[in-house]
Design a protein around this motif. Sequence first.
Motif, mmCIF file in Angstrom:
data_model
loop_
_atom_site.group_PDB
_atom_site.id
_atom_site.type_symbol
_atom_site.label_atom_id
_atom_site.label_comp_id
_atom_site.label_asym_id
_atom_site.label_seq_id
_atom_site.Cartn_x
_atom_site.Cartn_y
_atom_site.Cartn_z
ATOM 1 N N ASN A 5 0.853 -1.190 0.000
ATOM 2 C CA ASN A 5 0.000 0.000 0.000
ATOM 3 C C ASN A 5 0.885 1.234 0.000
ATOM 4 O OD1 ASN A 5 0.499 0.845 2.817
ATOM 5 N ND2 ASN A 5 -0.654 -1.002 3.355
ATOM 6 N N MET A 36 -4.290 5.366 2.988
ATOM 7 C CA MET A 36 -5.631 4.775 3.021
ATOM 8 C C MET A 36 -6.559 5.665 3.841
ATOM 9 S SD MET A 36 -5.417 2.005 1.195
ATOM 10 C CE MET A 36 -6.686 0.873 1.705
ATOM 11 N N GLY A 40 -5.440 4.347 -2.652
ATOM 12 C CA GLY A 40 -6.786 3.954 -2.251
ATOM 13 C C GLY A 40 -6.987 2.467 -2.094
ATOM 14 N N TRP A 41 -5.917 1.681 -2.264
ATOM 15 C CA TRP A 41 -6.053 0.226 -2.177
ATOM 16 C C TRP A 41 -4.879 -0.372 -1.410
ATOM 17 C CZ3 TRP A 41 -10.403 -2.203 -3.814
ATOM 18 C CH2 TRP A 41 -11.262 -1.454 -4.629
ATOM 19 N N SER A 42 -5.177 -1.408 -0.642
ATOM 20 C CA SER A 42 -4.158 -2.190 0.048
ATOM 21 C C SER A 42 -4.187 -3.602 -0.521
ATOM 22 C CB SER A 42 -4.429 -2.220 1.556
ATOM 23 O OG SER A 42 -3.451 -2.989 2.231
ATOM 24 N N SER A 69 -10.225 -1.866 -0.243
ATOM 25 C CA SER A 69 -10.401 -0.443 -0.497
ATOM 26 C C SER A 69 -10.105 0.349 0.771
ATOM 27 C CB SER A 69 -11.840 -0.169 -0.939
ATOM 28 O OG SER A 69 -12.729 -0.254 0.174
ATOM 29 N N SER A 70 -10.043 1.659 0.637
ATOM 30 C CA SER A 70 -9.966 2.513 1.820
ATOM 31 C C SER A 70 -11.204 2.292 2.687
ATOM 32 C CB SER A 70 -9.897 3.982 1.409
ATOM 33 O OG SER A 70 -8.708 4.254 0.700
ATOM 34 N N ARG A 99 -15.306 -2.003 4.310
ATOM 35 C CA ARG A 99 -14.286 -1.965 3.251
ATOM 36 C C ARG A 99 -14.716 -2.933 2.168
ATOM 37 N NH1 ARG A 99 -8.301 -2.322 5.857
ATOM 38 N NH2 ARG A 99 -7.696 -1.368 3.884
#
Length: 463
Positions: free
Chosen positions: A290, A294, A324-326, A364-365, A441
Motif C-alpha cells: 500500500n 488509506m 486507495g487500495w491495500s 479499499s480505503s 471496506r
Amino acid sequence: IDEIICLGDIVGFGPNPSEVLESVHKNVHHIILGNHDAVVCDKINPSLFNDQAKEIILWTRQQLNNDAISFLKTLPLSVNAHAFRCTHGDFSQPAAFKYIIDAEDAMPSWQTVNQQLLFVGHTHRPAIFLLGESGIPRMVEAQDFILEPKKRFLVNVGSVGQPRDGDARANYCVLDTSDWSVFWRHIPFDIDMYKDSLKKADVSPSASYFLKHDPRQGQPPLRGILNFSPSASAKDNAKDAVEVQEIKILKRKISIWKRALFIILLSSLLAVLLGLSLFLRYKPETFIINDGTMTPLTASDIPADKNILHNPEQSYGMNQPVPGWSIHLSNKNTQNTKIESTTEYGPVFVLKSKSISGNITLYSSPVRVQPGMKLCMEALFRKQPSFKGNIALTISLTQTVNGHEQKTDNFVVKHPNQYRQNDWILAKHTFEIPAGGKEIRLCISGSFDGEVFIRDLMLYRRE
C-alpha cells in the motif's frame, strides 16, 4: 443453460394451467411430480389440501384435457443425476410430499440418499440446508455458493410462479457444473397482467400470496400459508408414481464428496513423504502493498448513486502501490497484481496467481457508514480460459455490538455470475448496514490458479 429441471407444481395455482403446462412441456428437459400435479391427475386425495386449494384444484381439472392429465400421470417423483438429485418434497418419502422448513426436516433426506447436493421445492421459499462434520444440520438464507468438501447441501430453489419469500419476482436457481457453484436469479414479470388473468378466469387471488406482499408488513410465517398436509400413512401417498428417473447424461463416476475424501487421504500420505522437505526448501512470504494513504471515506458525503471508491486513473506496474487500495498477497513469488490502461475500458486490475492454495486480496480505503444505509457494490470480471478457483467481491464490516467493536470479514460475499459481452461477468449486490455498523471496506478476494481482469469497481449509496 444446457438443461432445465422443473421440480413440480406446474398446475393447481394460477389462471392459465393449459398454457403453462404447454410451455413447460416444450421448454423443460426433466419434470418432477409435485403435490398439486399429483392431485389434479388423481394420484393423491384432495382431502389433504385446505378448502381454498381444493377450490382451485377442481377448477384446474376442468381446464385440462385428457392428454394433459395423462401426461401428468407419467411424471416421476424424483430425478437422479448421480452428481445431484432432485425431488419436490423430501427424499425419505417423496410420495408423501413432506415439507422441509426447518434444518431438522432435512435430516431424513440426507439419511436416505448419499449425494452431496440435493434440490427440492414444495415450500416455494428459497433456502439452503447444510450438514457438516459436526452432524448438526443448519439452515442459511439463499445465497450464491460453491460446493465445499465435507459438507452436504440441500437447496430449496424457491418458485418461478408462486414465490413465498416476500419477493414478488419469479425466482429460480442455476447450477454451474464447471465449478459446481449454485446461484439464484430473480426476474420481474407483469403482475398487473397476472391479476387481470385471475379476474378473467374467475380465480380467487387469495392463493397467490406474493400479491399480498407489502415490505412494511414483513413476511407471514411459512407454516401459516402452506395449503397442503403431507400424508400421515402410506395409503394416502401418491399412487403408481415413478419413484426415480435417471438423468444419465449428467452422471459422474464419483460424487464430489467421495472424491474430496479420496483426495484428502492421498494428500495426507504425500504430506508424510514430502511435506517436511518441501517446507524446508520453500517457505511462502506474506506480502502487503500500500502507499500509506488509506484515508477513510464517508459514504454520506458522496451523492447517492455516485462511486465512493478511489479507482486508478493510470497504469501501475507489477506489485506497485495503488492509491486507495491495500494489496495482500499470500505469496509474492507466485502471485502479483498490476493496473493496465486499455483503450476500450480504461484502467483495469490484473491479478495473477500460480497456486490455488493462497489468497490475493485487495482492500479499499475504509468507508464510514451509518445503520440502515443501503449500498450497492459491483464490478466486472473476466477470467482467462485456464482460470481455476474462485474470486468474489466481499464487504468487511466493523460494528459496535453490546458496547464492543466487532469485525466481520465476510459480511457480504458476491461471486460474479451475470454474463455480459466479451466474456465479462458482473458481480453486483445491494445490502443494508445493520445496527451498530460504522465502517466497511470493499474487497476483491480470490484463491485461484490463472489470471483475472477486473474493471468498473463501484460502491455507491442507494436512496
